[in-house]
Design a protein around this motif. Structure first.
Motif, short mmCIF file in Angstrom:
data_model
loop_
_atom_site.label_atom_id
_atom_site.label_comp_id
_atom_site.label_asym_id
_atom_site.label_seq_id
_atom_site.Cartn_x
_atom_site.Cartn_y
_atom_site.Cartn_z
N GLY A 13 51.63 38.43 43.82
CA GLY A 13 50.65 38.04 42.76
C GLY A 13 51.26 37.76 41.44
N GLU A 14 50.91 38.44 40.33
CA GLU A 14 51.13 38.22 39.08
C GLU A 14 52.78 38.30 38.84
OE1 GLU A 14 48.91 39.76 35.42
OE2 GLU A 14 50.33 41.52 35.85
N GLN A 15 53.35 39.25 39.49
CA GLN A 15 54.88 39.45 39.24
C GLN A 15 55.52 38.24 40.00
OE1 GLN A 15 56.40 41.51 37.21
NE2 GLN A 15 54.28 41.98 36.40
N GLU A 19 57.79 35.62 37.85
CA GLU A 19 59.32 35.32 38.19
C GLU A 19 59.48 33.68 38.45
OE1 GLU A 19 63.08 35.76 39.16
OE2 GLU A 19 61.97 36.93 38.23
N LEU A 20 58.53 33.02 39.05
CA LEU A 20 58.53 31.58 39.31
C LEU A 20 58.53 30.92 37.89
CD1 LEU A 20 55.98 31.18 42.16
CD2 LEU A 20 58.29 30.51 42.14
N ILE A 38 42.68 38.65 37.61
CA ILE A 38 43.95 38.83 38.24
C ILE A 38 45.17 38.72 37.40
CG2 ILE A 38 45.38 37.99 39.97
CD1 ILE A 38 42.52 36.28 41.24
N TYR A 39 45.39 38.10 36.58
CA TYR A 39 46.39 37.94 35.70
C TYR A 39 46.00 38.51 34.43
CZ TYR A 39 47.69 34.70 39.30
OH TYR A 39 47.93 34.12 40.63
N HIS A 40 47.01 39.23 33.88
CA HIS A 40 47.21 39.80 32.66
C HIS A 40 47.96 39.41 31.49
CE1 HIS A 40 45.81 42.42 35.72
NE2 HIS A 40 44.60 42.73 35.01
N GLY A 41 47.59 39.04 30.04
CA GLY A 41 48.35 38.50 29.04
C GLY A 41 49.36 39.38 28.79
#
Length: 104
Positions: A13-15, A19-20, A38-41
């Motif tokens: 997910g977010e991590q 990394e990408l 889903i994604y956190h600032g």
């Protein structure tokens, strides 16, 4: 293509997205507005990456009886570049929710 990078398979997910972004040197990540939950600032900011969400005011297209938002590639193929350019004012970048970027 993300599969070209050897990234720890435990990252999800977010991590994994962060990394990408690091691997390609990205300073901003733009996700469709559906990713607000889903994604956190805060996580992206800690990695030095600005997070934004793309929201459209365009009417969704229909496929059968269903309304859908299709990809830009679909729109370019079906409508052409000039029509897509005309619709650009119908898009806006939305920041993450305030509670997701505030210092703890």
């Amino acid at each position: 293509c993300a599969s070209r990078f050897e990234i720890d398979p435990a990252l999800r997910g977010e991590q994994r997205i962060i990394e990408l972004c690091r691997r390609i040197g990205a300073t901003q990540y733009i996700n469709p507005v559906g990713g607000l939950d889903i994604y956190h600032g805060r996580a992206f900011a800690a990695a030095g990456i600005r997070l934004s969400f793309l929201r459209t005011r365009c009417e969704p297209r229909t496929i059968g009886d269903e309304y859908v938002h299709l990809s830009i590639l679909h729109d370019l193929i079906v409508d052409g570049i000039d029509a897509c350019r005309e619709r650009l004012p119908n898009f806006e970048l939305v920041p993450p929710r305030a509670e997701e970027t505030a210092d703890a």
